[in-house]
Write a protein that holds these residues in place. Sequence first.
Motif, PDB file in Angstrom:
ATOM      1  N   TYR A   1       0.824  -1.214   0.000  1.00 29.48           N
ATOM      2  CA  TYR A   1       0.000   0.000   0.000  1.00 29.48           C
ATOM      3  C   TYR A   1       0.860   1.266   0.000  1.00 29.48           C
ATOM      4  O   TYR A   1       0.692   2.133  -0.835  1.00 29.48           O
ATOM      5  N   CYS A   2       1.771   1.366   0.941  1.00 34.88           N
ATOM      6  CA  CYS A   2       2.546   2.598   1.060  1.00 34.88           C
ATOM      7  C   CYS A   2       3.940   2.453   0.483  1.00 34.88           C
ATOM      8  O   CYS A   2       4.690   3.422   0.408  1.00 34.88           O
ATOM      9  N   ARG A   3       4.273   1.231   0.048  1.00 32.97           N
ATOM     10  CA  ARG A   3       5.528   0.978  -0.651  1.00 32.97           C
ATOM     11  C   ARG A   3       6.754   1.180   0.216  1.00 32.97           C
ATOM     12  O   ARG A   3       7.857   1.289  -0.298  1.00 32.97           O
ATOM     13  N   SER A   4       6.552   1.251   1.504  1.00 31.01           N
ATOM     14  CA  SER A   4       7.725   1.323   2.363  1.00 31.01           C
ATOM     15  C   SER A   4       7.919  -0.039   3.021  1.00 31.01           C
ATOM     16  O   SER A   4       7.017  -0.875   3.040  1.00 31.01           O
ATOM     17  N   SER A   5       9.097  -0.269   3.519  1.00 33.00           N
ATOM     18  CA  SER A   5       9.407  -1.593   4.030  1.00 33.00           C
ATOM     19  C   SER A   5       8.777  -1.817   5.397  1.00 33.00           C
ATOM     20  O   SER A   5       8.520  -0.872   6.146  1.00 33.00           O
ATOM     21  N   ILE A   6       8.512  -3.069   5.662  1.00 38.66           N
ATOM     22  CA  ILE A   6       7.951  -3.455   6.946  1.00 38.66           C
ATOM     23  C   ILE A   6       9.113  -3.936   7.807  1.00 38.66           C
ATOM     24  O   ILE A   6       9.750  -4.930   7.485  1.00 38.66           O
ATOM     25  N   VAL A   7       9.398  -3.212   8.831  1.00 41.37           N
ATOM     26  CA  VAL A   7      10.547  -3.543   9.656  1.00 41.37           C
ATOM     27  C   VAL A   7      10.167  -4.596  10.691  1.00 41.37           C
ATOM     28  O   VAL A   7       9.002  -4.683  11.096  1.00 41.37           O
ATOM     29  N   PRO A   8      11.127  -5.411  11.078  1.00 41.75           N
ATOM     30  CA  PRO A   8      10.847  -6.433  12.092  1.00 41.75           C
ATOM     31  C   PRO A   8      10.256  -5.804  13.351  1.00 41.75           C
ATOM     32  O   PRO A   8      10.702  -4.752  13.792  1.00 41.75           O
ATOM     33  N   GLY A   9       9.245  -6.448  13.882  1.00 45.06           N
ATOM     34  CA  GLY A   9       8.591  -5.924  15.074  1.00 45.06           C
ATOM     35  C   GLY A   9       7.275  -5.254  14.756  1.00 45.06           C
ATOM     36  O   GLY A   9       6.409  -5.144  15.616  1.00 45.06           O
ATOM     37  N   GLN A  10       7.117  -4.813  13.485  1.00 44.52           N
ATOM     38  CA  GLN A  10       5.839  -4.232  13.086  1.00 44.52           C
ATOM     39  C   GLN A  10       4.870  -5.357  12.732  1.00 44.52           C
ATOM     40  O   GLN A  10       5.264  -6.365  12.175  1.00 44.52           O
ATOM     41  N   ARG A  11       3.611  -5.118  13.048  1.00 47.62           N
ATOM     42  CA  ARG A  11       2.599  -6.098  12.667  1.00 47.62           C
ATOM     43  C   ARG A  11       2.249  -5.915  11.200  1.00 47.62           C
ATOM     44  O   ARG A  11       2.195  -4.796  10.696  1.00 47.62           O
ATOM     45  N   TRP A  12       2.001  -7.004  10.524  1.00 50.78           N
ATOM     46  CA  TRP A  12       1.627  -6.922   9.115  1.00 50.78           C
ATOM     47  C   TRP A  12       0.700  -8.064   8.766  1.00 50.78           C
ATOM     48  O   TRP A  12       0.597  -9.054   9.482  1.00 50.78           O
ATOM     49  N   VAL A  13       0.024  -7.900   7.659  1.00 47.24           N
ATOM     50  CA  VAL A  13      -0.941  -8.875   7.182  1.00 47.24           C
ATOM     51  C   VAL A  13      -0.537  -9.277   5.776  1.00 47.24           C
ATOM     52  O   VAL A  13      -0.045  -8.453   5.013  1.00 47.24           O
ATOM     53  N   ARG A  14      -0.715 -10.537   5.463  1.00 43.79           N
ATOM     54  CA  ARG A  14      -0.453 -10.921   4.085  1.00 43.79           C
ATOM     55  C   ARG A  14      -1.739 -11.347   3.406  1.00 43.79           C
ATOM     56  O   ARG A  14      -2.626 -11.920   4.036  1.00 43.79           O
ATOM     57  N   GLU A  15      -1.827 -11.029   2.139  1.00 45.99           N
ATOM     58  CA  GLU A  15      -3.002 -11.345   1.359  1.00 45.99           C
ATOM     59  C   GLU A  15      -2.570 -12.177   0.166  1.00 45.99           C
ATOM     60  O   GLU A  15      -1.684 -11.790  -0.588  1.00 45.99           O
ATOM     61  N   LYS A  16      -3.200 -13.317   0.017  1.00 46.86           N
ATOM     62  CA  LYS A  16      -2.867 -14.182  -1.106  1.00 46.86           C
ATOM     63  C   LYS A  16      -3.353 -13.544  -2.407  1.00 46.86           C
ATOM     64  O   LYS A  16      -4.457 -13.018  -2.468  1.00 46.86           O
ATOM     65  N   ILE A  17      -2.499 -13.573  -3.406  1.00 53.62           N
ATOM     66  CA  ILE A  17      -2.851 -13.002  -4.698  1.00 53.62           C
ATOM     67  C   ILE A  17      -3.446 -14.100  -5.570  1.00 53.62           C
ATOM     68  O   ILE A  17      -2.799 -15.103  -5.844  1.00 53.62           O
ATOM     69  N   TYR A  18      -4.681 -13.893  -5.949  1.00 49.64           N
ATOM     70  CA  TYR A  18      -5.340 -14.856  -6.821  1.00 49.64           C
ATOM     71  C   TYR A  18      -5.105 -14.450  -8.267  1.00 49.64           C
ATOM     72  O   TYR A  18      -5.574 -13.421  -8.717  1.00 49.64           O
ATOM     73  N   ASP A  19      -4.354 -15.244  -8.947  1.00 47.83           N
ATOM     74  CA  ASP A  19      -3.988 -14.923 -10.320  1.00 47.83           C
ATOM     75  C   ASP A  19      -4.060 -16.200 -11.139  1.00 47.83           C
ATOM     76  O   ASP A  19      -3.403 -17.189 -10.833  1.00 47.83           O
ATOM     77  N   ALA A  20      -4.882 -16.168 -12.161  1.00 50.35           N
ATOM     78  CA  ALA A  20      -5.059 -17.363 -12.993  1.00 50.35           C
ATOM     79  C   ALA A  20      -3.750 -17.790 -13.632  1.00 50.35           C
ATOM     80  O   ALA A  20      -3.524 -18.973 -13.887  1.00 50.35           O
ATOM     81  N   ALA A  21      -2.877 -16.825 -13.862  1.00 52.67           N
ATOM     82  CA  ALA A  21      -1.589 -17.129 -14.478  1.00 52.67           C
ATOM     83  C   ALA A  21      -0.696 -17.927 -13.531  1.00 52.67           C
ATOM     84  O   ALA A  21       0.259 -18.569 -13.962  1.00 52.67           O
ATOM     85  N   LEU A  22      -1.032 -17.883 -12.245  1.00 46.78           N
ATOM     86  CA  LEU A  22      -0.230 -18.599 -11.261  1.00 46.78           C
ATOM     87  C   LEU A  22      -0.747 -20.013 -11.038  1.00 46.78           C
ATOM     88  O   LEU A  22      -0.266 -20.721 -10.172  1.00 46.78           O
TER      89      LEU A  22
ATOM     90  N   GLY B   1      -1.356 -23.585 -10.491  1.00 46.25           N
ATOM     91  CA  GLY B   1      -0.442 -24.698 -10.338  1.00 46.25           C
ATOM     92  C   GLY B   1       0.927 -24.308  -9.832  1.00 46.25           C
ATOM     93  O   GLY B   1       1.761 -25.163  -9.590  1.00 46.25           O
ATOM     94  N   ARG B   2       1.158 -23.017  -9.685  1.00 45.37           N
ATOM     95  CA  ARG B   2       2.444 -22.581  -9.155  1.00 45.37           C
ATOM     96  C   ARG B   2       2.287 -22.093  -7.722  1.00 45.37           C
ATOM     97  O   ARG B   2       1.182 -21.974  -7.219  1.00 45.37           O
ATOM     98  N   ASP B   3       3.397 -21.805  -7.098  1.00 45.37           N
ATOM     99  CA  ASP B   3       3.330 -21.315  -5.728  1.00 45.37           C
ATOM    100  C   ASP B   3       2.599 -19.980  -5.688  1.00 45.37           C
ATOM    101  O   ASP B   3       2.873 -19.109  -6.510  1.00 45.37           O
ATOM    102  N   PRO B   4       1.674 -19.847  -4.764  1.00 48.81           N
ATOM    103  CA  PRO B   4       0.977 -18.563  -4.655  1.00 48.81           C
ATOM    104  C   PRO B   4       1.916 -17.482  -4.134  1.00 48.81           C
ATOM    105  O   PRO B   4       2.867 -17.773  -3.419  1.00 48.81           O
ATOM    106  N   SER B   5       1.637 -16.269  -4.524  1.00 54.41           N
ATOM    107  CA  SER B   5       2.415 -15.163  -3.984  1.00 54.41           C
ATOM    108  C   SER B   5       1.519 -14.306  -3.105  1.00 54.41           C
ATOM    109  O   SER B   5       0.296 -14.432  -3.135  1.00 54.41           O
ATOM    110  N   TYR B   6       2.132 -13.464  -2.367  1.00 54.56           N
ATOM    111  CA  TYR B   6       1.391 -12.707  -1.359  1.00 54.56           C
ATOM    112  C   TYR B   6       1.734 -11.234  -1.429  1.00 54.56           C
ATOM    113  O   TYR B   6       2.855 -10.862  -1.758  1.00 54.56           O
TER     114      TYR B   6
END
Length: 72
Positions: free
Chosen positions: A11-32, A34-39
Amino acid sequence: MIGCFANQCEYCRSSIVPGQRWVREKIYDAALNGRDPSYHRYHAELFATQRESCWEKHQLEREMARTTACAA
Ligand SMILES: [Zn+2]
């Protein structure tokens, strides 16, 4: 992709430093199929000047986009 292993907030394009809380969202992409999902990662941490975290803002934006699409 450069920096693909870095914890960067989508969202803000800045890095998430250790100790900060963060959420990951799975990216649903038809091109992916059978491959490993990305987040996407988002800050779940509230910064001093914010009323919503990056994650909450992202959710709101997605909700608004959906509402707009339905109204059309
Ligand atoms: Zn962020």
